[in-house]
Scaffold this active site. Structure first.
Site, PDB file in Angstrom:
ATOM      1  N   TYR A  34       0.822  -1.207   0.000  1.00  0.00           N
ATOM      2  CA  TYR A  34       0.000   0.000   0.000  1.00  0.00           C
ATOM      3  C   TYR A  34       0.852   1.253   0.000  1.00  0.00           C
ATOM      4  O   TYR A  34       2.071   1.190   0.156  1.00  0.00           O
ATOM      5  CB  TYR A  34      -0.940  -0.002   1.220  1.00  0.00           C
ATOM      6  CG  TYR A  34      -0.257   0.361   2.518  1.00  0.00           C
ATOM      7  CD1 TYR A  34       0.610  -0.528   3.152  1.00  0.00           C
ATOM      8  CD2 TYR A  34      -0.454   1.613   3.100  1.00  0.00           C
ATOM      9  CE1 TYR A  34       1.239  -0.183   4.332  1.00  0.00           C
ATOM     10  CE2 TYR A  34       0.173   1.960   4.285  1.00  0.00           C
ATOM     11  CZ  TYR A  34       1.018   1.064   4.897  1.00  0.00           C
ATOM     12  OH  TYR A  34       1.654   1.418   6.065  1.00  0.00           O
ATOM     13  N   ARG A  53       7.677   3.814  -5.066  1.00  0.00           N
ATOM     14  CA  ARG A  53       7.826   2.895  -3.931  1.00  0.00           C
ATOM     15  C   ARG A  53       6.778   1.788  -3.987  1.00  0.00           C
ATOM     16  O   ARG A  53       7.069   0.633  -3.655  1.00  0.00           O
ATOM     17  CB  ARG A  53       7.738   3.662  -2.608  1.00  0.00           C
ATOM     18  CG  ARG A  53       8.066   2.788  -1.410  1.00  0.00           C
ATOM     19  CD  ARG A  53       8.192   3.583  -0.125  1.00  0.00           C
ATOM     20  NE  ARG A  53       6.932   4.209   0.240  1.00  0.00           N
ATOM     21  CZ  ARG A  53       6.811   5.135   1.188  1.00  0.00           C
ATOM     22  NH1 ARG A  53       7.878   5.553   1.859  1.00  0.00           N
ATOM     23  NH2 ARG A  53       5.645   5.657   1.459  1.00  0.00           N
ATOM     24  N   ARG A 101      -8.424 -20.172  -0.277  1.00  0.00           N
ATOM     25  CA  ARG A 101      -7.331 -19.954   0.673  1.00  0.00           C
ATOM     26  C   ARG A 101      -6.257 -21.039   0.597  1.00  0.00           C
ATOM     27  O   ARG A 101      -6.523 -22.202   0.893  1.00  0.00           O
ATOM     28  CB  ARG A 101      -7.890 -19.873   2.097  1.00  0.00           C
ATOM     29  CG  ARG A 101      -6.858 -19.372   3.091  1.00  0.00           C
ATOM     30  CD  ARG A 101      -7.409 -19.294   4.508  1.00  0.00           C
ATOM     31  NE  ARG A 101      -6.414 -18.726   5.418  1.00  0.00           N
ATOM     32  CZ  ARG A 101      -5.365 -19.396   5.866  1.00  0.00           C
ATOM     33  NH1 ARG A 101      -5.185 -20.640   5.520  1.00  0.00           N
ATOM     34  NH2 ARG A 101      -4.495 -18.806   6.666  1.00  0.00           N
ATOM     35  N   HIS A 103      -1.681 -20.908   0.877  1.00  0.00           N
ATOM     36  CA  HIS A 103      -0.527 -20.004   0.939  1.00  0.00           C
ATOM     37  C   HIS A 103       0.131 -19.802  -0.423  1.00  0.00           C
ATOM     38  O   HIS A 103       0.567 -18.708  -0.754  1.00  0.00           O
ATOM     39  CB  HIS A 103       0.522 -20.541   1.924  1.00  0.00           C
ATOM     40  CG  HIS A 103       0.065 -20.490   3.345  1.00  0.00           C
ATOM     41  ND1 HIS A 103      -0.902 -21.338   3.847  1.00  0.00           N
ATOM     42  CD2 HIS A 103       0.415 -19.683   4.367  1.00  0.00           C
ATOM     43  CE1 HIS A 103      -1.115 -21.059   5.120  1.00  0.00           C
ATOM     44  NE2 HIS A 103      -0.329 -20.060   5.464  1.00  0.00           N
ATOM     45  N   LYS A 147       6.419  -1.925   1.880  1.00  0.00           N
ATOM     46  CA  LYS A 147       5.259  -1.310   2.546  1.00  0.00           C
ATOM     47  C   LYS A 147       4.086  -2.281   2.486  1.00  0.00           C
ATOM     48  O   LYS A 147       3.147  -2.133   1.701  1.00  0.00           O
ATOM     49  CB  LYS A 147       4.931   0.060   1.923  1.00  0.00           C
ATOM     50  CG  LYS A 147       4.178   0.981   2.887  1.00  0.00           C
ATOM     51  CD  LYS A 147       4.278   2.421   2.459  1.00  0.00           C
ATOM     52  CE  LYS A 147       3.291   3.329   3.190  1.00  0.00           C
ATOM     53  NZ  LYS A 147       3.536   3.487   4.620  1.00  0.00           N
ATOM     54  N   GLU A 179      12.877   2.580  13.416  1.00  0.00           N
ATOM     55  CA  GLU A 179      11.954   3.654  13.006  1.00  0.00           C
ATOM     56  C   GLU A 179      10.756   3.625  13.937  1.00  0.00           C
ATOM     57  O   GLU A 179      10.724   2.849  14.888  1.00  0.00           O
ATOM     58  CB  GLU A 179      11.522   3.462  11.544  1.00  0.00           C
ATOM     59  CG  GLU A 179      10.782   2.159  11.297  1.00  0.00           C
ATOM     60  CD  GLU A 179      10.396   1.926   9.836  1.00  0.00           C
ATOM     61  OE1 GLU A 179      10.262   2.905   9.088  1.00  0.00           O
ATOM     62  OE2 GLU A 179      10.231   0.746   9.463  1.00  0.00           O
ATOM     63  N   LEU A 203      11.416   1.450   6.483  1.00  0.00           N
ATOM     64  CA  LEU A 203      10.787   1.914   5.245  1.00  0.00           C
ATOM     65  C   LEU A 203      11.573   3.138   4.772  1.00  0.00           C
ATOM     66  O   LEU A 203      11.889   4.026   5.565  1.00  0.00           O
ATOM     67  CB  LEU A 203       9.332   2.309   5.511  1.00  0.00           C
ATOM     68  CG  LEU A 203       8.575   2.700   4.236  1.00  0.00           C
ATOM     69  CD1 LEU A 203       8.240   1.459   3.423  1.00  0.00           C
ATOM     70  CD2 LEU A 203       7.313   3.469   4.571  1.00  0.00           C
TER      71      LEU A 203
HETATM   72  N1  PLP Z   1       7.974   4.151   8.544  1.00  0.00           N
HETATM   73  C1  PLP Z   1       6.787   3.518   8.616  1.00  0.00           C
HETATM   74  C2  PLP Z   1       6.715   2.195   9.314  1.00  0.00           C
HETATM   75  C3  PLP Z   1       5.642   4.078   8.032  1.00  0.00           C
HETATM   76  O1  PLP Z   1       4.461   3.438   8.084  1.00  0.00           O
HETATM   77  C4  PLP Z   1       5.738   5.328   7.379  1.00  0.00           C
HETATM   78  C5  PLP Z   1       4.541   5.891   6.732  1.00  0.00           C
HETATM   79  O2  PLP Z   1       4.165   7.013   6.792  1.00  0.00           O
HETATM   80  C6  PLP Z   1       6.985   5.978   7.358  1.00  0.00           C
HETATM   81  C7  PLP Z   1       8.080   5.352   7.937  1.00  0.00           C
HETATM   82  C8  PLP Z   1       7.168   7.323   6.694  1.00  0.00           C
HETATM   83  O3  PLP Z   1       7.150   7.208   5.301  1.00  0.00           O
HETATM   84  P1  PLP Z   1       6.667   8.400   4.354  1.00  0.00           P
HETATM   85  O4  PLP Z   1       7.511   9.596   4.727  1.00  0.00           O
HETATM   86  O5  PLP Z   1       6.978   7.930   2.986  1.00  0.00           O
HETATM   87  O6  PLP Z   1       5.237   8.618   4.610  1.00  0.00           O
END
Ligand code: PLP
Length: 279
Positions: A34, A53, A101, A103, A147, A179, A203
């Site tokens: 997403y 991305r 369903r 995997h 993501k 993060e 991410l």
């Molecule tokens: N890290 C995570 C786990 C996220 O879900 C997000 C989403 O916003 C970010 C970092 C920041 O990414 P972005 O600046 O592309 O929104």
């Protein structure tokens, strides 16, 4: 005006009418990826970076992307137009589609393409003046660069933050800051900005890249390298970056003040410079 827009497999509709099958692999397995994009002045902010991305995430899970970035961009613009809000939050989701369903990937994959467009409510001034965070062991999987819609760990972490009266949960893996549950994390110590390097542990945030570029332009020393938990706690400044949080100071971590316990000069400067990009 048709507020709160849904889009499923090529069709726009009121969000309340947007449905997908219970056999969808997104629902069954979290087998999908997403993006979240917001508008400033009604225009999607750095849409191309988000779409690039999305393509990378889809590729990483061997999912063919049914729409090109140009096709996505056209539909995003249409969704924003239909919603008619001053500012919108656009959610794009791509899953491996409906199948009995199992995997193993189905032989014939019909990806489900979903978009929602909702009204964006800006962060309150209270939050903008700095938030509290908690730390948690990073109990997510090993491919945080994808993501993925499989966000259970992030959901649990953010709920724990809320239960503790905090805004964000900051993940620690092997003694290093990775993060936040919904954001990237940056620290400042003696004027040097440091943040986790790109790789499978985080991410690659669109906002992160923009803010690092702004910091370099301001002549700040920028280090993309592992940041230890001790450095986080001892930092002069800590802040979050992300589409929904923008550039957000962290005043307290696990109940203890960071620096002066108020937004420091670097985050204040970068938040102002970031604001300039959005007008
Ligand atoms: N890290 C995570 C786990 C996220 O879900 C997000 C989403 O916003 C970010 C970092 C920041 O990414 P972005 O600046 O592309 O929104």
């Amino acid at each position: 005006m048709m507020p709160d827009i849904g889009f499923v497999n090529g069709q726009f509709m009121p969000l309340a009418d947007a449905v997908v099958s219970v056999e969808d692999r997104g629902f069954q397995f979290g087998d999908g990826v997403y993006e979240v994009i917001r508008t400033y002045g009604g225009r999607p902010f750095h849409l191309n970076a988000h779409l690039a991305r999305l393509e990378r995430s889809a590729k990483a899970i061997d999912l063919p992307c049914p729409l090109s970035p140009a096709q996505w961009a056209e539909r995003v613009a249409e969704g924003i137009r239909l919603a008619g809000y001053r500012e919108c939050k656009v959610y794009l989701q791509l899953t491996r589609g409906p199948a009995p369903r199992d995997h193993i990937f189905p032989t014939a994959v019909h990806p489900t393409v979903v978009m929602t467009v909702r009204e964006l409510h800006p962060l309150s001034d209270g939050l903008r003046s700095g938030v509290s965070a908690i730390t948690l062991p990073d109990f997510r999987w090993g491919r945080c660069d994808i993501k993925s819609i499989g966000l259970l760990a992030n959901v649990l972490a953010r709920q724990r933050a809320k239960d503790a009266g905090a805004f964000e949960a900051i993940f620690i893996r092997d003694g290093e800051v990775t993060e936040g549950a919904v954001s990237n994390v940056m620290i400042v110590r003696r004027g040097v900005l440091a943040t986790s390097p790109e790789g499978e542990r985080i991410l690659s945030g669109v906002t992160r890249s923009l803010v690092l570029e702004l910091a370099r332009k301001e002549g700040l020393a920028v280090q993309e390298r592992p940041v230890s938990e001790a450095e986080l706690r001892g930092a002069d400044e800590v802040f979050l970056t992300g589409t929904t949080v923008e550039v957000l100071p962290v005043n307290r971590i696990d109940g203890i003040a960071i620096g002066s316990g108020r937004p420091g000069p670097v985050v204040t400067l970068l938040a102002a410079r970031f604001r300039n990009l959005t007008v």
